[in-house]
Structure formats: structure tokens, C-alpha cells
Design a protein around this motif. Sequence first.
Motif, PDB file in Angstrom:
ATOM      1  N   UNK A 116      18.117  66.119 -47.389  1.00 25.10           N
ATOM      2  CA  UNK A 116      17.351  66.372 -46.158  1.00 25.10           C
ATOM      3  C   UNK A 116      16.190  67.319 -46.445  1.00 25.10           C
ATOM      4  N   UNK A 117      16.449  68.383 -47.217  1.00 26.12           N
ATOM      5  CA  UNK A 117      15.403  69.339 -47.567  1.00 26.12           C
ATOM      6  C   UNK A 117      14.327  68.680 -48.426  1.00 26.12           C
ATOM      7  N   UNK A 118      14.717  67.665 -49.180  1.00 18.47           N
ATOM      8  CA  UNK A 118      13.771  66.949 -50.038  1.00 18.47           C
ATOM      9  C   UNK A 118      12.949  65.920 -49.268  1.00 18.47           C
ATOM     10  N   UNK A 119      13.301  65.703 -48.001  1.00 22.65           N
ATOM     11  CA  UNK A 119      12.618  64.676 -47.216  1.00 22.65           C
ATOM     12  C   UNK A 119      13.081  63.280 -47.569  1.00 22.65           C
ATOM     13  N   UNK A 120      14.293  63.180 -48.146  1.00 23.84           N
ATOM     14  CA  UNK A 120      14.817  61.897 -48.623  1.00 23.84           C
ATOM     15  C   UNK A 120      15.952  61.363 -47.760  1.00 23.84           C
TER      16      UNK A 120
ATOM     17  N   UNK B 212      30.628  66.011 -48.460  1.00 27.13           N
ATOM     18  CA  UNK B 212      29.461  65.146 -48.489  1.00 27.13           C
ATOM     19  C   UNK B 212      28.425  65.542 -47.448  1.00 27.13           C
ATOM     20  N   UNK B 213      28.894  65.985 -46.298  1.00 27.42           N
ATOM     21  CA  UNK B 213      27.990  66.335 -45.203  1.00 27.42           C
ATOM     22  C   UNK B 213      27.318  67.691 -45.417  1.00 27.42           C
ATOM     23  N   UNK B 214      27.734  68.428 -46.439  1.00 32.40           N
ATOM     24  CA  UNK B 214      27.133  69.731 -46.739  1.00 32.40           C
ATOM     25  C   UNK B 214      26.095  69.594 -47.849  1.00 32.40           C
ATOM     26  N   UNK B 215      26.460  69.987 -49.081  1.00 30.31           N
ATOM     27  CA  UNK B 215      25.474  70.055 -50.162  1.00 30.31           C
ATOM     28  C   UNK B 215      24.692  68.751 -50.387  1.00 30.31           C
ATOM     29  N   UNK B 216      25.336  67.598 -50.533  1.00 35.69           N
ATOM     30  CA  UNK B 216      24.570  66.380 -50.831  1.00 35.69           C
ATOM     31  C   UNK B 216      23.570  66.012 -49.739  1.00 35.69           C
ATOM     32  N   UNK B 217      24.030  65.886 -48.494  1.00 33.59           N
ATOM     33  CA  UNK B 217      23.128  65.476 -47.426  1.00 33.59           C
ATOM     34  C   UNK B 217      22.130  66.573 -47.059  1.00 33.59           C
ATOM     35  N   UNK B 218      22.560  67.839 -47.111  1.00 31.43           N
ATOM     36  CA  UNK B 218      21.641  68.928 -46.815  1.00 31.43           C
ATOM     37  C   UNK B 218      20.529  69.000 -47.854  1.00 31.43           C
TER      38      UNK B 218
ATOM     39  N   UNK C  95      41.119  65.901 -51.843  1.00 39.97           N
ATOM     40  CA  UNK C  95      39.716  65.758 -52.186  1.00 39.97           C
ATOM     41  C   UNK C  95      38.847  65.759 -50.928  1.00 39.97           C
ATOM     42  N   UNK C  96      37.709  66.437 -51.000  1.00 41.24           N
ATOM     43  CA  UNK C  96      36.769  66.456 -49.894  1.00 41.24           C
ATOM     44  C   UNK C  96      35.967  65.149 -49.854  1.00 41.24           C
ATOM     45  N   UNK C  97      35.219  64.934 -48.773  1.00 39.34           N
ATOM     46  CA  UNK C  97      34.514  63.665 -48.583  1.00 39.34           C
ATOM     47  C   UNK C  97      33.548  63.352 -49.730  1.00 39.34           C
ATOM     48  N   UNK C  98      32.809  64.348 -50.181  1.00 38.20           N
ATOM     49  CA  UNK C  98      31.880  64.125 -51.286  1.00 38.20           C
ATOM     50  C   UNK C  98      32.607  63.770 -52.565  1.00 38.20           C
ATOM     51  N   UNK C  99      33.719  64.452 -52.812  1.00 37.31           N
ATOM     52  CA  UNK C  99      34.519  64.159 -53.988  1.00 37.31           C
ATOM     53  C   UNK C  99      35.063  62.742 -53.981  1.00 37.31           C
ATOM     54  N   UNK C 100      35.430  62.260 -52.808  1.00 36.37           N
ATOM     55  CA  UNK C 100      35.937  60.890 -52.700  1.00 36.37           C
ATOM     56  C   UNK C 100      34.823  59.887 -53.049  1.00 36.37           C
ATOM     57  N   UNK C 101      33.619  60.158 -52.568  1.00 39.06           N
ATOM     58  CA  UNK C 101      32.492  59.280 -52.888  1.00 39.06           C
ATOM     59  C   UNK C 101      32.206  59.305 -54.385  1.00 39.06           C
ATOM     60  N   UNK C 102      32.250  60.488 -54.979  1.00 35.08           N
ATOM     61  CA  UNK C 102      31.999  60.632 -56.413  1.00 35.08           C
ATOM     62  C   UNK C 102      33.009  59.833 -57.228  1.00 35.08           C
TER      63      UNK C 102
ATOM     64  N   UNK D 104      24.712  60.150 -55.984  1.00 36.49           N
ATOM     65  CA  UNK D 104      25.808  60.668 -56.802  1.00 36.49           C
ATOM     66  C   UNK D 104      25.390  61.919 -57.572  1.00 36.49           C
ATOM     67  N   UNK D 105      24.100  62.052 -57.866  1.00 36.61           N
ATOM     68  CA  UNK D 105      23.610  63.210 -58.617  1.00 36.61           C
ATOM     69  C   UNK D 105      23.776  64.511 -57.846  1.00 36.61           C
ATOM     70  N   UNK D 106      23.941  64.424 -56.535  1.00 33.78           N
ATOM     71  CA  UNK D 106      24.027  65.618 -55.701  1.00 33.78           C
ATOM     72  C   UNK D 106      25.479  65.977 -55.349  1.00 33.78           C
ATOM     73  N   UNK D 107      26.434  65.257 -55.930  1.00 31.62           N
ATOM     74  CA  UNK D 107      27.848  65.527 -55.676  1.00 31.62           C
ATOM     75  C   UNK D 107      28.457  66.153 -56.921  1.00 31.62           C
ATOM     76  N   UNK D 108      28.932  67.370 -56.795  1.00 33.50           N
ATOM     77  CA  UNK D 108      29.434  68.103 -57.962  1.00 33.50           C
ATOM     78  C   UNK D 108      30.843  67.681 -58.358  1.00 33.50           C
ATOM     79  N   UNK D 109      31.754  67.595 -57.397  1.00 37.18           N
ATOM     80  CA  UNK D 109      33.127  67.262 -57.738  1.00 37.18           C
ATOM     81  C   UNK D 109      34.008  67.145 -56.516  1.00 37.18           C
ATOM     82  N   UNK D 110      35.322  67.239 -56.718  1.00 36.95           N
ATOM     83  CA  UNK D 110      36.294  67.022 -55.645  1.00 36.95           C
ATOM     84  C   UNK D 110      36.129  67.962 -54.457  1.00 36.95           C
ATOM     85  N   UNK D 111      35.629  69.168 -54.702  1.00 39.25           N
ATOM     86  CA  UNK D 111      35.520  70.148 -53.619  1.00 39.25           C
ATOM     87  C   UNK D 111      34.237  70.014 -52.801  1.00 39.25           C
TER      88      UNK D 111
END
Length: 258
Positions: free
Chosen positions: A217-221, A208-214, A105-112, A198-205
Motif C-alpha cells: 500500500x505504501x508503495x502504491x501497489x 498478511x493484512x499487516x506487513x505485506x499489504x501495508x 500459522x498466521x494468514x501471511x505464513x499460510x500464503x507463504x 511472496x517477497x513481502x511475507x517473512x514467515x509463519x508469524x
Amino acid sequence: MKVVILAGGFGTRISEESYLKPKPMLEIGGKPILWHIMKEYSYYGYNDFIICCGYKQHIIKEWFADYYLYNSDVTFDFSDNNKMTVHNNVAEPWKVTLVDTGLNTMTGGRVKRIQKYIGNETFMLTYGDGVCDINIKELVDFHKKHGKIATLTAAAMGQRFGVLDITRDETITSFREKSMDDGARINAGYMVLEPKIFDFIEGDSTVFEKEPLETVAKMGELKAYMFDGYWQCMDTKREMDKLNELWDSGKAPWKSWE
């Protein structure tokens, strides 16, 4: 507030040590680096931990299962049905939830996967392979004050990690690869997150440092807690030796609990 620690990776950069045990269990001064990280949070009153396990997770679980016993004076009376008496307990007041978050599992998936243990609460997240002398109370206060979805600790380190573009009001606008002689700050972990993440994490793949945080960041959040103190990861045998030398010399900067 719960503290989530990512401790499930393979530790391939330090494979000469991690083939025997997961990297967070590699020792500094006779104690796993995971213990050192937890002691820092505990110093500031945060004692409820969720450990995201994966690679060789049984070693982490066995260590915690025996921790209370190893840190107490105990009498075993074999003449009385193997009765065990604990005379004193010097273990920390920790509640530790060890979660199997999968081997690959990738980092985001582990958090999910630990979302059900967090619920609808603000929580903290960090990596199980880096120590620092950060003031956790100031970090949490900073997060509460700005009211955004996420805060990460931005450390000034001239190393090989991806870097952060940060505006004057401490908003992170993007992640990018490090260039030569780049003086930008890096993601040192030690994050504070709202459950909205958690809403920005799709699944095991999901990394976390890519799609969720990116995305946030684009949202200014995504805000940066600017940190100029000591921070050191343990990616290589050389770095592990360096941390042990500091500990043995009595000059370990992260040892703030004493």
C-alpha cells in the motif's frame, strides 16, 4: 488461475460451533460455507483451488475425499470383490489441493507455505468464511488493467473491521482501525495477487493484512476493487443463522451459479 482459500484458523468468535469443525466447514443449507465460496469462483470458470488448512484439517480433507462418492449414483457389488460402479457423476469439475499450513500459522505464513503450488503466476486469494455476489471476471479484468502487485475487494460495510483509506484513482494508501460511524470501506477478501507478493511475507508469524499489504500500500501497489454488492462474513452464530435463513428462503444473494 488458481484460487487460494484461507481455511486454517480456529474460528474463536464462533466457538460454540467451531469446536467441532473448522469454521469454513460450518454449513449453509447443508453445505459448508467453503463449498459456497468455491461455487462462486467455479461459476466464472475458476476450478483450480488450493485450500490452506490448519485447525481440524482432517475434517476438510475427509469431506473432499468423500465428495465425489456422495454426489454420484453408486452400486456396490459385494459378490464381486466389493466392486464399486459409479453410474453418473454430478460433482463439480474441481481440482482441489489441500495443504497443511500449520496449526498456529498466521494468514501471511499460510500464503507463504503454498508458494510452491503457485509458482510464478497471478493467483486469487480469499477467506474461507465470507460469501458475496461479486463478479469474479470483472475483478480479474480490473486487476489486469491496472498492472499493480495486488488488488483487494473493498466493500462498503458498517461493521467492526479495519478500514481502508482509498484515493480517487482507487489506490489504497493505508489500513487503519475503524472508528465510530466510519463510512470507509473494509477489506472483504476476494483478492488478485501477483507472485511478487511472496517477497513481502517473512514467515509463519507474518499477518498478511499487516506487513505485506501495508508495505505494498505504501508503495502504491495495492488497488481497491470497489464493491457495493452483497458481502457477509460468518463470524458469529447469529451471522450463520442469518445466512441459513437467506438460503432457506431462496433469496441468497450470493447464489449466482443457478
